[in-house]
Each structure stands twice: as structure tokens, then as C-alpha cells.
Design an enzyme around this catalytic site. Structure first.
Site, PDB file in Angstrom:
ATOM      1  N   ALA A  63       0.863  -1.175   0.000  1.00  0.00           N
ATOM      2  CA  ALA A  63       0.000   0.000   0.000  1.00  0.00           C
ATOM      3  C   ALA A  63       0.906   1.233   0.000  1.00  0.00           C
ATOM      4  O   ALA A  63       2.075   1.157   0.411  1.00  0.00           O
ATOM      5  CB  ALA A  63      -0.890  -0.020   1.231  1.00  0.00           C
ATOM      6  N   GLY A 108       0.713  -4.936   1.051  1.00  0.00           N
ATOM      7  CA  GLY A 108      -0.474  -5.043   0.200  1.00  0.00           C
ATOM      8  C   GLY A 108      -0.228  -5.824  -1.084  1.00  0.00           C
ATOM      9  O   GLY A 108      -1.171  -6.360  -1.678  1.00  0.00           O
ATOM     10  N   GLU A 111      -0.534  -9.317  -0.077  1.00  0.00           N
ATOM     11  CA  GLU A 111      -1.961  -9.500   0.251  1.00  0.00           C
ATOM     12  C   GLU A 111      -2.827  -9.610  -0.999  1.00  0.00           C
ATOM     13  O   GLU A 111      -3.744 -10.427  -1.054  1.00  0.00           O
ATOM     14  CB  GLU A 111      -2.428  -8.336   1.143  1.00  0.00           C
ATOM     15  CG  GLU A 111      -1.812  -8.411   2.540  1.00  0.00           C
ATOM     16  CD  GLU A 111      -2.031  -7.151   3.360  1.00  0.00           C
ATOM     17  OE1 GLU A 111      -1.692  -6.040   2.872  1.00  0.00           O
ATOM     18  OE2 GLU A 111      -2.523  -7.247   4.483  1.00  0.00           O
ATOM     19  N   GLU A 131       4.790  -4.766   7.599  1.00  0.00           N
ATOM     20  CA  GLU A 131       4.026  -3.692   8.247  1.00  0.00           C
ATOM     21  C   GLU A 131       4.482  -3.348   9.657  1.00  0.00           C
ATOM     22  O   GLU A 131       4.503  -2.173  10.041  1.00  0.00           O
ATOM     23  CB  GLU A 131       2.532  -4.052   8.268  1.00  0.00           C
ATOM     24  CG  GLU A 131       1.844  -3.914   6.922  1.00  0.00           C
ATOM     25  CD  GLU A 131       1.924  -5.164   6.065  1.00  0.00           C
ATOM     26  OE1 GLU A 131       2.697  -6.088   6.426  1.00  0.00           O
ATOM     27  OE2 GLU A 131       1.229  -5.242   5.047  1.00  0.00           O
TER      28      GLU A 131
HETATM   29  N1  CAA Z   1       4.565   3.134  -1.021  1.00  0.00           N
HETATM   30  C1  CAA Z   1       4.940   4.264  -1.631  1.00  0.00           C
HETATM   31  N2  CAA Z   1       6.034   4.356  -2.392  1.00  0.00           N
HETATM   32  C2  CAA Z   1       6.792   3.265  -2.530  1.00  0.00           C
HETATM   33  C3  CAA Z   1       6.483   2.054  -1.910  1.00  0.00           C
HETATM   34  C4  CAA Z   1       5.289   2.003  -1.138  1.00  0.00           C
HETATM   35  N3  CAA Z   1       4.859   0.873  -0.547  1.00  0.00           N
HETATM   36  N4  CAA Z   1       7.414   1.134  -2.229  1.00  0.00           N
HETATM   37  C5  CAA Z   1       8.312   1.765  -3.006  1.00  0.00           C
HETATM   38  N5  CAA Z   1       7.939   3.058  -3.197  1.00  0.00           N
HETATM   39  C6  CAA Z   1       8.627   4.077  -3.972  1.00  0.00           C
HETATM   40  C7  CAA Z   1       9.847   4.618  -3.239  1.00  0.00           C
HETATM   41  O1  CAA Z   1       9.462   5.596  -2.294  1.00  0.00           O
HETATM   42  C8  CAA Z   1      10.657   5.173  -4.373  1.00  0.00           C
HETATM   43  O2  CAA Z   1      10.109   6.403  -4.759  1.00  0.00           O
HETATM   44  P1  CAA Z   1      11.095   7.640  -5.131  1.00  0.00           P
HETATM   45  O3  CAA Z   1      11.842   7.157  -6.337  1.00  0.00           O
HETATM   46  O4  CAA Z   1      10.142   8.757  -5.406  1.00  0.00           O
HETATM   47  O5  CAA Z   1      11.979   7.832  -3.962  1.00  0.00           O
HETATM   48  C9  CAA Z   1      10.363   4.194  -5.506  1.00  0.00           C
HETATM   49  O6  CAA Z   1       9.153   3.526  -5.159  1.00  0.00           O
HETATM   50  C10 CAA Z   1      11.456   3.157  -5.679  1.00  0.00           C
HETATM   51  O7  CAA Z   1      11.643   2.541  -4.409  1.00  0.00           O
HETATM   52  P2  CAA Z   1      13.094   2.392  -3.715  1.00  0.00           P
HETATM   53  O8  CAA Z   1      13.987   3.503  -4.132  1.00  0.00           O
HETATM   54  O9  CAA Z   1      12.875   2.199  -2.265  1.00  0.00           O
HETATM   55  O10 CAA Z   1      13.582   1.054  -4.419  1.00  0.00           O
HETATM   56  P3  CAA Z   1      14.602  -0.023  -3.824  1.00  0.00           P
HETATM   57  O11 CAA Z   1      14.931  -0.951  -4.956  1.00  0.00           O
HETATM   58  O12 CAA Z   1      15.726   0.634  -3.111  1.00  0.00           O
HETATM   59  O13 CAA Z   1      13.761  -0.823  -2.722  1.00  0.00           O
HETATM   60  C11 CAA Z   1      11.820  -1.964  -1.878  1.00  0.00           C
HETATM   61  C12 CAA Z   1      12.659  -1.586  -3.111  1.00  0.00           C
HETATM   62  C13 CAA Z   1      12.623  -2.927  -0.980  1.00  0.00           C
HETATM   63  C14 CAA Z   1      10.549  -2.637  -2.352  1.00  0.00           C
HETATM   64  C15 CAA Z   1      11.498  -0.669  -1.086  1.00  0.00           C
HETATM   65  O14 CAA Z   1      10.937   0.288  -1.993  1.00  0.00           O
HETATM   66  C16 CAA Z   1      10.514  -0.880   0.019  1.00  0.00           C
HETATM   67  O15 CAA Z   1      10.879  -1.372   1.070  1.00  0.00           O
HETATM   68  N6  CAA Z   1       9.245  -0.440  -0.218  1.00  0.00           N
HETATM   69  C17 CAA Z   1       8.234  -0.506   0.812  1.00  0.00           C
HETATM   70  C18 CAA Z   1       7.730  -1.927   1.017  1.00  0.00           C
HETATM   71  C19 CAA Z   1       6.732  -1.958   2.144  1.00  0.00           C
HETATM   72  O16 CAA Z   1       7.028  -1.682   3.297  1.00  0.00           O
HETATM   73  N7  CAA Z   1       5.489  -2.344   1.792  1.00  0.00           N
HETATM   74  C20 CAA Z   1       4.411  -2.445   2.753  1.00  0.00           C
HETATM   75  C21 CAA Z   1       3.633  -1.172   2.781  1.00  0.00           C
HETATM   76  S1  CAA Z   1       2.481  -1.137   4.093  1.00  0.00           S
HETATM   77  C22 CAA Z   1       1.138  -2.005   3.546  1.00  0.00           C
HETATM   78  O17 CAA Z   1       1.124  -2.544   2.462  1.00  0.00           O
HETATM   79  C23 CAA Z   1      -0.006  -1.999   4.503  1.00  0.00           C
HETATM   80  C24 CAA Z   1      -1.134  -2.898   4.172  1.00  0.00           C
HETATM   81  O18 CAA Z   1      -1.103  -4.085   4.445  1.00  0.00           O
HETATM   82  C25 CAA Z   1      -2.362  -2.344   3.589  1.00  0.00           C
END
Ligand code: CAA
Length: 261
Positions: A63, A108, A111, A131
Site C-alpha cells: 500500500a 499489500g 496481500e 508492516e
Molecule cells: N509506497 C509508496 N512508495 C513506494 C512504496 C510504497 N509501498 N514502495 C516503493 N515506493 C517508492 C519509493 O518511495 C521510491 O520512490 P522515489 O523514487 O520517489 O523515492 C520508488 O518507489 C522506488 O523505491 P526504492 O527507491 O525504495 O527502491 P529499492 O529498490 O531501493 O527498494 C523496496 C525496493 C525494498 C521494495 C522498497 O521500496 C521498500 O521497502 N518499499 C516498501 C515496502 C513496504 O514496506 N510495503 C508495505 C507497505 S504497508 C502495507 O502494504 C499496509 C497494508 O497491508 C495495507
């Protein structure tokens, strides 16, 4: 649509979440567009769906953390409901849905893949529920579907530790059915979908309903659910044709496509 693409190949519909700059993260717009896309699927024509993510790096990275970061308690609950409503629509969609997981399937993303009937993935896929590292619980069904899919012990380990797992481990614990080289994933998904699409469509739909509804009932009620859906098949042209074709001793006959009737 801004972030969701829909393509039809024969009797298979392919939905692609396309927000590559954010690794296909699910914001409200993506969720709304997914909902509309599902509503637009022509169930007279389409017999199986594939869900995937644009690009070669990510299926869905969760998400949208930016959007969630400022939510109040009530807004958080409403955002969870928004995702849950779409994911439940996907899970109970009348026809099978295959998730072709082509990279990150986190939060998400994991999920939404679990709301699909079948998951296959590429070798670079990464699954996880990160999360608790962000200060929240999984919010789009993760606590419920992961426990049902891989068992409560493994689900609790993944969710409490927030540790990501790679494709081979996802295969070992039964989270995915098969792993393919990245370049072969979509072809494998399309082949599986076409294999499903050639079978009697009403029977396939009834199987999905029997499995899903039966899993929510106790065994005595569950077998009655199956009996009724089994019985319903005997009203279809496809059952009459399918069985008559088997019983026909003419070796020259060629099987015709099922009519969805
Ligand atoms: N939400 C918003 N933006 C996201 C995102 C997310 N879940 N995942 C990645 N992005 C964005 C980053 O912010 C980045 O944007 P910018 O270029 O504008 O900075 C872009 O996508 C590329 O991401 P990274 O630079 O971080 O890429 P990376 O290769 O270094 O890392 C990754 C990849 C390991 C997937 C890392 O992006 C990451 O950890 N993302 C978050 C994953 C996460 O925690 N997901 C769970 C979200 S909470 C949820 O989903 C709740 C629920 O159950 C409803």
C-alpha cells in the site's frame, strides 16, 4: 485509467498494475481503478484473469506509504476497508484469477496476490509483510489469508519478524505454486490460464465457489455446498456435451469448445 491496464487475449483477461515509479504501490486511485476494471470484465467472454505488475522489478510493493503516513484512526480504518473491498471482490470473482508475481510482493502486494486463486512467481520475487516495521498491522487481509495459506505458525513468524522471503522459500512454504525465470513467467501464466479457459466454464466457476465457500464452513455444511454446485452442473449444455463426447465411441470426433451454457 491512469494506473491499471486491461488486455484481452482470447478468453483470458490480463490486468496489469502500472505505477512503476512507485514500484506499483497501491494508492487510492489504483484501488479504485482495480475495482472498475473488475466491474468491466465481460464474464460472457472471459474465463480466467491474470493479475501482474508493470516492469521487471516489482509486482506490488505494498500500500502507498506516503498516502498512509498522515491518516487518522478513522481514515486508516476506511483505507483498510477500501483495500479489503477490492481484494474480496477479486477473491470472490466468479472466474479464477492467477497472480503472476514478477518481483516485490510486499505488504499489500503479498496481500493482493493472496486474494487470487493461484500464485506463480519469477525467480526474483520477494514476498513479505513488513508492516510491523512501519508501526502498523497488515491491513488488506494479510493476517487472515497468510495464516490460511501457509498455516498460523509460519504466518505469525513472517508477520511478527517482518522478514521478507525469496521465491524458493515462498515455494517451499506453499505460498506460490511454481517459480519461473522472469522472462518465462507471463507465458507460463497465459498457458495455465488458457488451460483453465478451455474447460467447462460453469463447472470451473462452481469449483471456485465450492472451494471458497466450503473453506468457510464446517465439513457437514461444506459437502452440502459441493452437492448443490455439482447438481447445478447437470442443468448445463456443457455437462451434456462433455459426457456425451466421452461416451461417443467414434474415434474421429473432434472436441468442440465448451459453450459456457
Ligand atoms: N509506497 C509508496 N512508495 C513506494 C512504496 C510504497 N509501498 N514502495 C516503493 N515506493 C517508492 C519509493 O518511495 C521510491 O520512490 P522515489 O523514487 O520517489 O523515492 C520508488 O518507489 C522506488 O523505491 P526504492 O527507491 O525504495 O527502491 P529499492 O529498490 O531501493 O527498494 C523496496 C525496493 C525494498 C521494495 C522498497 O521500496 C521498500 O521497502 N518499499 C516498501 C515496502 C513496504 O514496506 N510495503 C508495505 C507497505 S504497508 C502495507 O502494504 C499496509 C497494508 O497491508 C495495507
Amino acid at each position: 485509467m491512469e494506473f491499471v491496464l486491461y488486455e484481452v487475449k482470447g478468453q483470458v483477461g490480463i490486468i496489469t498494475i502500472s505505477r512503476e515509479k512507485a514500484l506499483n504501490a497501491l494508492n487510492s486511485t489504483v484501488l479504485e481503478e482495480l475495482d472498475k476494471t473488475l466491474d468491466g470484465v465481460d464474464l460472457n467472454e472471459i474465463r480466467c484473469l491474470i493479475l501482474t505488475g508493470a516492469g521487471e522489478k516489482s509486482f506490488v510493493a505494498g500500500a502507498d506509504i506516503g498516502e498512509m503516513s498522515t491518516l487518522t484512526k478513522a481514515e486508516g480504518e476506511a483505507f483498510g476497508k477500501k483495500g479489503n473491498d477490492v481484494f474480496r471482490k477479486l477473491e470472490t470473482f466468479p472466474i479464477p484469477v492467477i497472480a503472476a508475481v514478477n518481483g516485490f510482493a510486499l505488504g499489500g502486494g503479498c496481500e493482493i496476490s493472496m486474494s487470487c486463486d493461484i500464485r506463480i512467481c519469477s525467480e526474483n520475487a520477494v514476498f513479505g509483510q513488513p508492516e510491523v516495521g512501519l508501526g502498523i498491522t497488515p491491513g488488506f487481509g494479510g493476517t487472515q489469508r497468510l495464516a490460511r495459506l501457509v498455516g498460523p505458525g509460519m504466518a505469525k513468524q513472517m508477520i511478527y519478524t517482518a522478514r521478507n522471503i525469496k521465491a524458493d522459500e515462498a515455494l517451499r512454504i506453499g505460498l506460490v505454486n511454481a517459480v519461473y525465470p522472469q522472462g518465462e513467467l507471463m507465458a507460463a501464466a497465459e498457458k495455465m490460464a488458457a488451460g483453465i479457459a478451455k474447460n467447462a466454464p460453469i463447472a470451473v466457476r462452481n469449483c471456485k465457489k465450492a472451494i471458497n465457500d466450503g473453506l468457510e464452513a464446517d465439513m457437514d455444511d461444506a459437502i452440502v455446498i459441493e452437492e448443490k454446485l455439482f447438481g447445478d452442473c447437470f442443468e448445463t449444455e456443457d455437462q451434456k456435451y462433455g459426457m456425451a463426447f466421452f461416451l461417443d465411441k467414434n474415434k474421429e470426433k473432434v472436441k468442440e469448445p465448451f459453450k459456457n451454457a
